[in-house]
Design a protein around this motif. Structure first.
Motif, PDB file in Angstrom:
ATOM      1  N   GLN A   1     -14.056 -33.221  -0.831  1.00 19.47           N
ATOM      2  CA  GLN A   1     -13.882 -34.440  -0.690  1.00 19.47           C
ATOM      3  C   GLN A   1     -13.711 -34.911   0.644  1.00 19.47           C
ATOM      4  O   GLN A   1     -14.198 -35.758   1.309  1.00 19.47           O
ATOM      5  CB  GLN A   1     -12.644 -35.387  -1.532  1.00 19.47           C
ATOM      6  N   ILE A   2     -12.662 -34.189   1.346  1.00 18.81           N
ATOM      7  CA  ILE A   2     -12.201 -34.392   2.766  1.00 18.81           C
ATOM      8  C   ILE A   2     -13.200 -34.003   3.551  1.00 18.81           C
ATOM      9  O   ILE A   2     -13.482 -35.028   4.523  1.00 18.81           O
ATOM     10  CB  ILE A   2     -11.015 -33.800   3.246  1.00 18.81           C
ATOM     11  N   TYR A   3     -13.914 -33.109   3.413  1.00 17.49           N
ATOM     12  CA  TYR A   3     -15.116 -32.721   4.298  1.00 17.49           C
ATOM     13  C   TYR A   3     -16.135 -33.707   4.158  1.00 17.49           C
ATOM     14  O   TYR A   3     -16.731 -33.910   5.289  1.00 17.49           O
ATOM     15  CB  TYR A   3     -15.773 -31.191   3.813  1.00 17.49           C
ATOM     16  N   ALA A   4     -16.514 -34.190   3.064  1.00 19.70           N
ATOM     17  CA  ALA A   4     -17.310 -35.283   2.662  1.00 19.70           C
ATOM     18  C   ALA A   4     -17.016 -36.447   3.516  1.00 19.70           C
ATOM     19  O   ALA A   4     -17.919 -37.128   3.989  1.00 19.70           O
ATOM     20  CB  ALA A   4     -17.619 -35.574   1.282  1.00 19.70           C
ATOM     21  N   GLU A   5     -15.733 -36.744   3.370  1.00 17.19           N
ATOM     22  CA  GLU A   5     -15.271 -37.982   3.870  1.00 17.19           C
ATOM     23  C   GLU A   5     -15.398 -38.066   5.563  1.00 17.19           C
ATOM     24  O   GLU A   5     -16.201 -38.959   6.250  1.00 17.19           O
ATOM     25  CB  GLU A   5     -13.832 -38.449   3.898  1.00 17.19           C
ATOM     26  N   ILE A   6     -15.219 -36.757   6.279  1.00 16.70           N
ATOM     27  CA  ILE A   6     -15.157 -36.773   7.699  1.00 16.70           C
ATOM     28  C   ILE A   6     -16.682 -36.854   8.035  1.00 16.70           C
ATOM     29  O   ILE A   6     -17.050 -37.443   8.797  1.00 16.70           O
ATOM     30  CB  ILE A   6     -14.507 -35.361   8.175  1.00 16.70           C
ATOM     31  N   ARG A   7     -17.539 -35.838   7.368  1.00 20.25           N
ATOM     32  CA  ARG A   7     -18.800 -35.851   7.702  1.00 20.25           C
ATOM     33  C   ARG A   7     -19.396 -37.065   7.470  1.00 20.25           C
ATOM     34  O   ARG A   7     -20.394 -37.786   8.243  1.00 20.25           O
ATOM     35  CB  ARG A   7     -19.707 -35.069   6.877  1.00 20.25           C
ATOM     36  N   ALA A   8     -19.220 -38.017   6.491  1.00 16.41           N
ATOM     37  CA  ALA A   8     -19.803 -39.406   6.373  1.00 16.41           C
ATOM     38  C   ALA A   8     -19.421 -40.309   7.636  1.00 16.41           C
ATOM     39  O   ALA A   8     -20.083 -41.443   7.544  1.00 16.41           O
ATOM     40  CB  ALA A   8     -19.310 -39.981   4.914  1.00 16.41           C
ATOM     41  N   ARG A   9     -18.378 -40.211   8.290  1.00 20.73           N
ATOM     42  CA  ARG A   9     -18.172 -41.251   9.368  1.00 20.73           C
ATOM     43  C   ARG A   9     -19.019 -40.829  10.449  1.00 20.73           C
ATOM     44  O   ARG A   9     -19.066 -41.438  11.377  1.00 20.73           O
ATOM     45  CB  ARG A   9     -16.639 -40.751   9.764  1.00 20.73           C
TER      46      ARG A   9
END
Length: 756
Positions: A109-117
C-alpha cells in the motif's frame, strides 16, 4: 521516512485486503471488529522463524597490547563470491522477508501511495545552452530517464527569465540523445554518472555503471545519430570533461579505488595511448576534475580532508600540459574558477576557517586580491561565475544564502566586493543550491526545496532582481503544502552548544502532547550539510501522523567549518551526544516520547546509529541503519580497503595509540553489549565500494549473539547493488516502502483485528 498513525488511532479508511493481487480497496461498510489477517498469516506472526546465526570463528587482532576478538571476520570476502558468505547473506534476506511477510500488504500500500504521487511522464526544467534547450524526460512506467534536446527558434532577443521552450506541432522537433531505459535492459543495475555535451554540441560523453561499484565506462556518441565514436574508456571514474571538441580529460583509480591519475584522451585514439597528466602518489589524497564556467580551463585538484591544491589546463593549449595554480601547502584548501583575465580562488586555512575569496591574474597567479574577506559567522560554500556577475553561496546560522555581485568589466581591475544582492526565501528552514546556468547570461538558475516545498527550479535576473519559478516537481494525490508545518528548534548539547533541528509534520494529525510518533534523522560527518529538503515518499509517514526531524549535529557542515572540526578526530563523540541531546530535547518539548521515537541514518550516519544504539538503547523505539559504517577500528587499520587512507584525516589514524583507543571506545561493532536494544533494520549492498557489506553483516551477527531482548533485528543486503541501493526510480521506492512498513510495525501502527 514515512508515517501512518498517532496515539493508537489510525488515519486510514477501512480496507479490504486482496491477497491475490496485493492491493487495497476502500470498503467503509466492513465493521471495525472484523479481523483482516488470514489464519495462516496470524499463525506465521505468532510463530516467527528463527533468525540465522552466523558461525563464530575466533579471530584475534592485537595492537598496543590490546586484543580484540572478531568472531565474524570470516564474513569479509573481497571477491564477493564465497558461497558460504553468500549463503549467509541470502539466509538473512530470507529471514527479513519472512519477518516482514505479515506487513507485506501495508508495504504494498505504501509503495502504491508513493508511486501514485509521481507524475511518471514529465520533463525537467529545460536549460538553454548554445542553440538548444536541454532537458531530461521520464516516461510512464519506465525506470530511467531520456536525455533530450530541442533547437531554440532563431531569435535576436537575449535570454530572459520569462523564456520558455516551445512545444506543440509548430515547435522544433525533440531529439532523444540517450535513452537509459534502452541501455538498462541488458543490466540488473544501471546508472549514468556523467552526461557531458561537447562545446560544439555535436557529441556527448557519458559515464555508465552497470554494477553499482562506481567503476565506470565512458562512451562518446554523435549527439544526432547516437552512433559510437571510437572505443569506450574502461575502468574510469565519473570524472570526465571535454577539453575542446577533440579531447577528453578523465580520472582513473588505483587498486583501492582512490582516484589517483588524470589522463588526456584524444578522440579516435586508443585508451592505451592516452597521456597521463598527473599521478597523485600520496594515498591520503584523491583527484578531482572540474571545468570553468567559461569552458576555457580545466582544473585538476588533489585533495585530502584538510588540504587541496589545484592545477589548471588551458583548453586551447593542451600541449602545454598542467600548470600549478595553487601550491600544495598542508592545511590550505583551495578551489578555483575563471572569468576574463582572472582566476577566482576560494581559500580556507586554519586562520580563515570559513574561507575567503581571492582573485589573481591568469598570467600572475601569485598576485592575489581579496574580493570577500573571511567572516567568522559566515561560511563561503561555493561560487558561480558569469561573464558579468559573481554568485556566492554561503551559510549563516545554519541556513543557505545566495548573493549576486556585479563584476567590473573584464579589462578593469577587481577590487573588494560590497553591496551584493541577496535572493530572498520564505520557509524557516530550506535548501538552496547551485544549478547549471549559462556563463554568458545574466540569468542565475538555482534549485530550492524545503520540508514542505517540492524541488523547484528558479531563474533569477541578476540585473533586475526578478525571480521566476521555472519548474516545481509535481506531487499528485491532492498534496497541499499548507497542510504541513515546518519549524526550526535548537537543542542544548552537554557542553552548552546549540544544535539546530529542522522539523515537519502534518498539522491536522499531530497533537504535540508527547503522544506523537517521530522519525529523527542524523548524519554528522565529512562537513556535509544535510539540508531540509522535500521527499515525496516521506508524505506516507507525515500523513499517518509521524513527525519527521533532522538533527544538524556537529561533524556536518551546517554551521560552518568549526562545526565540522568539533565533530571529528578526538571530538567525534560530540556527533553522538549532540544527537542524543536533540532527541531528549524533542521529548522534553513533547514532540514525542521515547516509546515512539524512531531514528535513521545512512553510511557515516549509520555509524551514528550504531553508536547511539550502544550508548542509549533505552531512548529509541526503532532504528534504521542504512549501509552503516560500523566496524571503524578494523576498517581504518586496513589500508587495502577503499577510502581508508584518505580518511585518516577524518576519523584519525588508529595506528597511533591515542586514536586507536578513542575510536575503539565508540566503534559500534566493538561496543555491542549484552543489553536490550530497540527494533533495528540494517541494510547493505554487496557491491558497495564505500562501506563493505561485511561491516553491517558483522554488526548484525554480533547483535544477534549478545542482545538480551526479543525485538526485531532485520538485515537486508541488496545482492545486485552498491552504496546507493537499486538504480531504477521505482525500484528505490520499494526500499522506502519496506523501511516505512518496518517502522510502522515497530510502532504498532499496522492494522490488525479490531483496530481499524
Amino acid at each position: 521516512m514515512n508515517s501512518n498513525c498517532i496515539g493508537g488511532a489510525l488515519h486510514l479508511p477501512l480496507i479490504l485486503f486482496s491477497f491475490s493481487h496485493r492491493i487495497l480497496v476502500a470498503h467503509p461498510k466492513i465493521p471495525p471488529s472484523r479481523c483482516f489477517l488470514s489464519k495462516a498469516t496470524m499463525s506465521s506472526l505468532s510463530q516467527p522463524p528463527s533468525p540465522p546465526l552466523a558461525e563464530k570463528v575466533k579471530h584475534e587482532m592485537e595492537l598496543f597490547g590490546d586484543v580484540r576478538v572478531d568472531n565474524y571476520y570470516w564474513l569479509r570476502d573481497d571477491s564477493r563470491k564465497d558461497p558460504k558468505v553468500l549463503s549467509y547473506l541470502q539466509q538473512e534476506n530470507a529471514y527479513t522477508e519472512a519477518m516482514m511477510s505479515g506487513t507485506k500488504i501495508i508495504e504494498d500500500q505504501i509503495y502504491a501511495e508513493i508511486r501514485a504521487r509521481i507524475k511518471e511522464d514529465d520533463i525537467s526544467a529545460p536549460l538553454r545552452k548554445g542553440s538548444y534547450y536541454y532537458y531530461s524526460r521520464t516516461l510512464e512506467g519506465k525506470e530511467y530517464v531520456q536525455h533530450c534536446r530541442r533547437p531554440i527558434p532563431i531569435c535576436d532577443a537575449p535570454p530572459s527569465v520569462h523564456d520558455t521552450m516551445p512545444t506543440g506541432p509548430d515547435a522544433p522537433p525533440e531529439h532523444v540523445i540517450l535513452d537509459e531505459n534502452v541501455k538498462a535492459q541488458e543490466h540488473g543495475f544501471y546508472s549514468i554518472g556523467a552526461f557531458k555535451v561537447s562545446p560544439n554540441h555535436k557529441m556527448v560523453a557519458y559515464a555508465e555503471d552497470t554494477k553499482g561499484d562506481e567503476i565506470y565506462t565512458v562512451y562518446v556518441i554523435d549527439a544526432e545519430t547516437r552512433t559510437l565514436i571510437g572505443k569506450p574508456l574502461v575502468g574510469v571514474t565519473s570524472y570526465v570533461r571535454w577539453a575542446g571538441n577533440d579531447a577528453l580529460v578523465y580520472i582513473t583509480m588505483d587498486e583501492i579505488l582512490r582516484p589517483d591519475k588524470a589522463w588526456l584522451h584524444k578522440l579516435g585514439s586508443d585508451q592505451c595511448n592516452d597521456s597521463c597528466l598527473y599521478h597523485e602518489k600520496d594515498d591520503m589524497f584523491s583527484l578531482d576534475l572540474q571545468a570553468s564556467e567559461s569552458e576555457k580551463f580545466l582544473f585538476i585538484s588533489s585533495e585530502s580532508k584538510m588540504t587541496r591544491f589545484v592545477f589548471y589546463l588551458e583548453v586551447s593549449k593542451l600541449e602545454e600540459g598542467l600548470k600549478v595554480l595553487t601550491p600544495r601547502i598542508n592545511g590550505i584548501d583551495t578551489s578555483v574558477s575563471h572569468r576574463g583575465n582572472h582566476f577566482f580562488i576560494q581559500k580556507r586555512s586554519d586562520e580563515f576557517f570559513n574561507s575567503e575569496l581571492l582573485a589573481c591574474p591568469v598570467d600572475n597567479t601569485s598576485a592575489t586580491t581579496v574580493l570577500i574577506p573571511h567572516r567568522a559567522s559566515v561560511k563561503i560554500q561555493d561560487i558561480q561565475l558569469f561573464s558579468d556577475h559573481l554568485v556566492v553561496y554561503e551559510r549563516e546560522q545554519g541556513l543557505p544564502k545566495i548573493t549576486a555581485y556585479r563584476l567590473p568589466a573584464v579589462e578593469e581591475p577587481l577590487i573588494c566586493l560590497q553591496g551584493g544582492q541577496a535572493v530572498q526565501f520564505i520557509d524557516p528552514v530550506y535548501s538552496a543550491e547551485p544549478s547549471e546556468s549559462q556563463f554568458s547570461s545574466t540569468i542565475l538558475r538555482f534549485s530550492y526545496s524545503s520540508l514542505r516545498t517540492p524541488p523547484s527550479v528558479y531563474e533569477y535576473d541578476m540585473n533586475t532582481g526578478e525571480s521566476v519559478l521555472k519548474k516545481i516537481e509535481t506531487v499528485l494525490g491532492g498534496f497541499d503544502a499548507f497542510n504541513y508545518v515546518t519549524e526550526r528548534k535548537w537543542a542544548t548539547a552537554s557542553d552548552g552548544t546549540q544544535i539546530p533541528i529542522s522539523i515537519v509534520y502534518q498539522k491536522n494529525l499531530v497533537k504535540l502532547d508527547g503522544s506523537d510518533p517521530m522519525l529523527l534523522y542524523g548524519y554528522g560527518s565529512y562537513e556535509i550539510s544535510v539540508d531540509p529538503v522535500f521527499n515525496k515518499a516521506r508524505l506516507s509517514l507525515l500523513d499517518r501522523g509521524i513527525i519527521f526531524a533532522i538533527a544538524h549535529i556537529r561533524g556536518g557542515g551546517e554551521m560552518g567549518r568549526q562545526w565540522y572540526e568539533n565533530g571529528k578526530f578526538l571530538k567525534k563523540k560530540n556527533t553522538f551526544t549532540d544527537f542524543i541531546a536533540s532527541a531528549e530535547f524533542l521529548i522534553e518539548q513533547k514532540y514525542c516520547s521515547k516509546e515512539k521515537l524512531c531514528i535513521e541514518g545512512r553510511s557515516a550516519g549509520g555509524l551514528l546509529m550504531g553508536a547511539v544504539l550502544n550508548m542509549r538503547p533505552d531512548l529509541w523505539k526503532a532504528a534504521v541503519a542504512g549501509v552503516p559504517f560500523v566496524d571503524v577500528v578494523t576498517t581504518m587499520l586496513d589500508p587495502t580497503i577503499p577510502l581508508t587512507t584518505s580518511e585518516w584525516e577524518e576519523w584519525g589514524d588508529p595506528r597511533k595509540e591515542e586514536f586507536y583507543y578513542y575510536m575503539k571506545s565508540y566503534s559500534p561493532v566493538d561496543n555491542v553489549k549484552a543489553q536490550n536494544y530497540p527494533h533495528i533494520l540494517v541494510t547493505a549492498g554487496l557491491h558497495d565500494p564505500r562501506v563493505m557489506y561485511s561491516e553491517p553483516a558483522k554488526f548484525v551477527a554480533k547483535l544477534r549473539d549478545m542482545k538480551t531482548d526479543d525485538n526485531m533485528l532485520l538485515f537486508k543486503c541488496e545482492l545486485g547493488a552498491g552504496h546507493f541501493s537499486k538504480s531504477g526510480r521505482f525500484e528505490r521506492l520499494q526500499e522506502n516502502a519496506m523501511t516505512y512498513a518496518f517502522l510502522l510495525k515497530a510502532l504498532n501502527m499496522i492494522p490488525t483485528c479490531g483496530r481499524m
